[in-house]
Design a protein around this motif. Structure first.
Motif, PDB file in Angstrom:
ATOM      1  N   PHE A 198     -40.854 -11.543 -23.318  1.00 17.61           N
ATOM      2  CA  PHE A 198     -40.947 -12.853 -23.775  1.00 17.61           C
ATOM      3  C   PHE A 198     -40.981 -13.444 -24.444  1.00 17.61           C
ATOM      4  CE2 PHE A 198     -40.171 -10.589 -19.641  1.00 17.61           C
ATOM      5  CZ  PHE A 198     -39.890 -11.481 -18.507  1.00 17.61           C
ATOM      6  N   GLY A 199     -42.103 -13.149 -25.288  1.00 13.69           N
ATOM      7  CA  GLY A 199     -42.976 -14.308 -26.106  1.00 13.69           C
ATOM      8  C   GLY A 199     -41.563 -14.484 -27.261  1.00 13.69           C
ATOM      9  N   LEU A 200     -40.581 -13.166 -27.050  1.00 15.16           N
ATOM     10  CA  LEU A 200     -39.295 -13.344 -28.175  1.00 15.16           C
ATOM     11  C   LEU A 200     -38.290 -14.324 -27.619  1.00 15.16           C
ATOM     12  CD1 LEU A 200     -37.332 -12.489 -30.400  1.00 15.16           C
ATOM     13  CD2 LEU A 200     -36.776 -10.171 -29.316  1.00 15.16           C
ATOM     14  N   PHE A 201     -38.308 -13.891 -26.504  1.00 19.38           N
ATOM     15  CA  PHE A 201     -37.342 -15.047 -25.873  1.00 19.38           C
ATOM     16  C   PHE A 201     -38.041 -16.585 -25.589  1.00 19.38           C
ATOM     17  CE2 PHE A 201     -36.238 -11.278 -23.267  1.00 19.38           C
ATOM     18  CZ  PHE A 201     -34.937 -11.107 -24.239  1.00 19.38           C
ATOM     19  N   ALA A 202     -39.389 -16.576 -25.327  1.00 14.78           N
ATOM     20  CA  ALA A 202     -40.053 -17.532 -25.392  1.00 14.78           C
ATOM     21  C   ALA A 202     -39.573 -18.388 -26.841  1.00 14.78           C
ATOM     22  CB  ALA A 202     -41.168 -17.631 -24.881  1.00 14.78           C
ATOM     23  N   GLY A 203     -40.569 -18.159 -27.523  1.00 18.62           N
ATOM     24  CA  GLY A 203     -39.361 -18.559 -29.417  1.00 18.62           C
ATOM     25  C   GLY A 203     -38.009 -18.734 -29.674  1.00 18.62           C
ATOM     26  N   VAL A 204     -37.168 -17.606 -29.281  1.00 16.87           N
ATOM     27  CA  VAL A 204     -35.792 -18.257 -28.999  1.00 16.87           C
ATOM     28  C   VAL A 204     -35.408 -19.335 -28.575  1.00 16.87           C
ATOM     29  CG1 VAL A 204     -33.220 -17.318 -29.055  1.00 16.87           C
ATOM     30  CG2 VAL A 204     -35.004 -16.117 -29.595  1.00 16.87           C
ATOM     31  N   TYR A 205     -35.608 -19.931 -27.742  1.00 17.52           N
ATOM     32  CA  TYR A 205     -35.345 -20.798 -26.958  1.00 17.52           C
ATOM     33  C   TYR A 205     -36.279 -21.893 -27.233  1.00 17.52           C
ATOM     34  CZ  TYR A 205     -33.246 -18.436 -22.777  1.00 17.52           C
ATOM     35  OH  TYR A 205     -32.060 -17.870 -21.582  1.00 17.52           O
ATOM     36  N   HIS A 206     -37.188 -21.630 -28.001  1.00 19.11           N
ATOM     37  CA  HIS A 206     -38.262 -23.250 -28.390  1.00 19.11           C
ATOM     38  C   HIS A 206     -37.894 -23.695 -29.509  1.00 19.11           C
ATOM     39  CE1 HIS A 206     -40.929 -26.429 -28.047  1.00 19.11           C
ATOM     40  NE2 HIS A 206     -41.599 -25.040 -29.865  1.00 19.11           N
TER      41      HIS A 206
END
Length: 605
Positions: free
Chosen positions: A437-445
């Motif tokens: 979830f942290g990885l996905f958040a970073g990619v989207y941001h």
């Protein structure tokens, strides 16, 4: 400042080099630009995540429907499907490779390799990493490591099958099972190269943060992302060499007749010559890396989530110094709790109680972080971007998985639930799913800064809800199965009458796991489509205050076309009373924001 003059020389050299055209190979393949290397880590990590997820789907099909015919898989798996049934030894190989791929290749290299590379120079105000060549080597060691591991999937005897923790004697005796042969050898060679990659990267990250910060960027003005990446690199630098030594000794036991981990072994009724070794020694060496590895995986996600929550709540991060203190506390305690993985090894009960105490203590800095995340959200002007949803999901999963960690930290309870699905559910929530979830958040941001385009928000919302619901549907029932005693790594539950009552629950978990895996293809489509066809981004689409958003839409080589901006303030000046806007970038002097300056800020320029 003493580091100013070398920086100027570096800038002049950079501008001189920009006049030379780079070939495709030097610009995109053997690049020394930290941004290109970050994208290489990310796309390689996505590839490995697909492989790891596919392997987990295969063994969940086996667990959910152990009596079903699997002839339809024979074109893919070949001889590993015999008479319509999955080979039990290949099942062990699937579990082993899934764990190895997800923990090391996706959540260590894919997460930290991507965002440490991409964000450290941009957020500290540096032209690039301290050593671009070492940075390039770090990726290519990782790539070769992955190539060897991928090749092992196609060996006639199968890939490694001793579990991702590769405990001896199963991993130390090539003749033990087919997966202990060439597949295990390739696993060890691959892991040695992977560790070299991580050490090269870690030295670079630490050096860059310490030596290449821009003027005014003191350690107390660093974004929490940088603190997290910095301490993660320190953890890796201190713990990965221990796993390297364990792998080296294991190679000696396998190939050169030593007995570091072997003693009094019989195979097929025949006594081997090994004496004096101890498999428990290997467990100590493995978990001395293995437990810091949990934080090597989760701390970069913690840092990025802190940044994204503050940006999208339009509030300063709550308890900035406490957040740094909790990261430091976690980093220290991570090295003194490893033996809580070994309560069932015959450990002295007093020693067990010491590790139990230290394990429970580590919940304190973790609790500080959770409290501060919730306090940051409280009464914020929240913007529910895809990155924000995944950041809130991260906090939810971290709380849910952390609570079960307190249960397993108690030696008396852990002895009962060791090697059950309760443990699997715990670490998949607190480490695996949270880090994803942290990885996905970073990619989207940070996608707009990586590629100059925006990812589709509607697809992002669909991806979030499919993943969030899917993860809880998989791992919450798994806790119940584990409390009932269902053991992990078992090929089928049908051999035990007492477990037949969980047949429907196992089917449900398997269906939910496949559902969650399929949902990730929404993200994969969104990611690759948006690289080429996404809406064009502006320079600072999220109205963030950190330095990376002062660069051009797509930063060129050297990041800033002119002088590197100086830093005057901390990274979280959001919704400041008296300010003309709801954020103030770090490079804006206090002399330009007199209406919003606090009393202690008026003389700081």
């Amino acid at each position: 400042m003493g580091a100013t003059e070398p920086r100027i020389e570096h800038d002049e050299h950079l501008h001189h080099d920009e006049h030379h055209e780079q070939s495709f190979l030097t610009k995109y393949v053997f690049s020394t630009d930290h941004k290109i290397i970050a994208k290489q880590f990310l796309i390689t990590g996505i590839f490995w995540a697909i492989i790891g997820g596919a392997l987990s789907s295969l063994f969940r099909i086996q667990l959910g429907w152990p009596e079903a015919t699997m002839d339809w898989l024979q074109p893919i798996l070949g001889k590993w499907v015999e008479g319509g049934k999955l080979n039990p030894e290949f099942y062990l190989a699937l579990v082993t490779m899934h764990g190895t791929i997800m923990v090391f290749f996706v959540l260590t290299a894919g997460l930290s390799g991507t965002f440490s590379n991409f964000l450290i120079p941009l957020q500290v105000g540096a032209r690039d990493m301290a050593s671009g060549f070492m940075n390039m080597l770090s990726y290519w060691f990782f790539f070769v490591s992955g190539l060897i591991m991928f090749t092992s999937l196609f060996l006639e005897t199968g890939p490694a099958a001793a579990g991702w923790t590769i405990y001896p004697p199963l991993s130390a005796l090539p003749q033990a099972i087919p997966g202990s042969g060439a597949g295990m050898t390739m696993w060890l060679v691959s892991m040695a190269l992977f560790i070299i990659s991580q050490l090269l990267g870690g030295v670079n990250y630490i050096t860059t943060v310490i030596n290449l910060r821009t003027r005014g960027m003191s350690m107390s003005k660093l974004p929490l992302t940088i603190w997290a990446f910095f301490l993660t690199a320190v953890l890796g630098l201190l713990s990965f060499p221990v796993l390297f030594s364990a792998a080296l000794l294991l190679i000696f036991d396998r190939s050169f007749g030593t007995s570091f981990f072997l003693s009094d072994i019989y195979i097929a009724g025949q006594a081997l010559n090994n004496t004096g070794g101890s498999p428990i020694l290997f467990q100590h060496l493995f978990w001395f890396l293995g437990h810091p590895e949990v934080y090597i995986v989760i701390m970069p996600a913690m840092g990025m989530v802190s940044e994204i929550l503050a940006t999208n709540a339009r509030k300063p991060i709550f308890g900035y110094r406490a957040m740094i203190g909790s990261l430091l506390g976690i980093s220290v305690l991570a090295f003194v709790v490893w033996a809580h993985h070994m309560f069932v090894t015959g450990m002295n009960p007093f020693l067990g109680s010491v590790f139990m105490f230290l394990t429970l203590i580590i919940a304190v800095p973790s609790g500080v972080k959770v409290f501060n995340w919730l306090a940051t959200l409280w009464r914020g002007n929240i913007r529910f971007t895809s990155a924000m949803l995944f950041s809130i999901g991260f906090v939810s999963l971290f709380i849910a998985g952390g609570l079960t960690g307190i249960v397993l930290g108690n030696a008396a309870l852990d002895i009962q639930m060791h090697n059950t699905y309760f443990v699997v559910a715990h670490f998949h929530l607190v480490m695996g799913s949270s880090a994803f979830f942290g990885l996905f958040a970073g990619v989207y941001h940070w996608f707009p800064k990586m590629f100059g385009r925006m990812m589709d928000e509607k697809l992002g919302y669909i991806h979030f809800w499919l993943t969030f619901i899917g993860v809880y549907l998989v791992f919450m029932p798994m806790h119940y199965v584990g409390i009932a005693g269902f053991p992990r790594r078992y090929y089928a539950w049908t051999g035990f009458d007492s477990f037949s009552q969980f047949a429907d629950l196992n089917k449900f978990i398997s269906a939910a796991a496949i559902f969650a895996f399929v949902g990730q293809f929404v993200f994969i489509f969104n990611f690759f489509y948006s690289i080429f066809r996404g809406r064009r981004a502006t320079e600072n689409p999220w109205r963030s205050s950190t330095l990376e958003w002062t660069t051009p839409v797509i930063p060129g080589h050297g990041n800033w076309p002119g002088a590197i901006p100086a830093v005057y303030r901390w990274p979280y000046d959001y919704s400041k009373p008296g300010a003309t806007d709801d954020f103030i970038p770090q490079n804006v002097p206090f002399s330009e924001t007199k209406s919003s300056n606090m009393p202690n800020e008026r003389e700081q320029d």
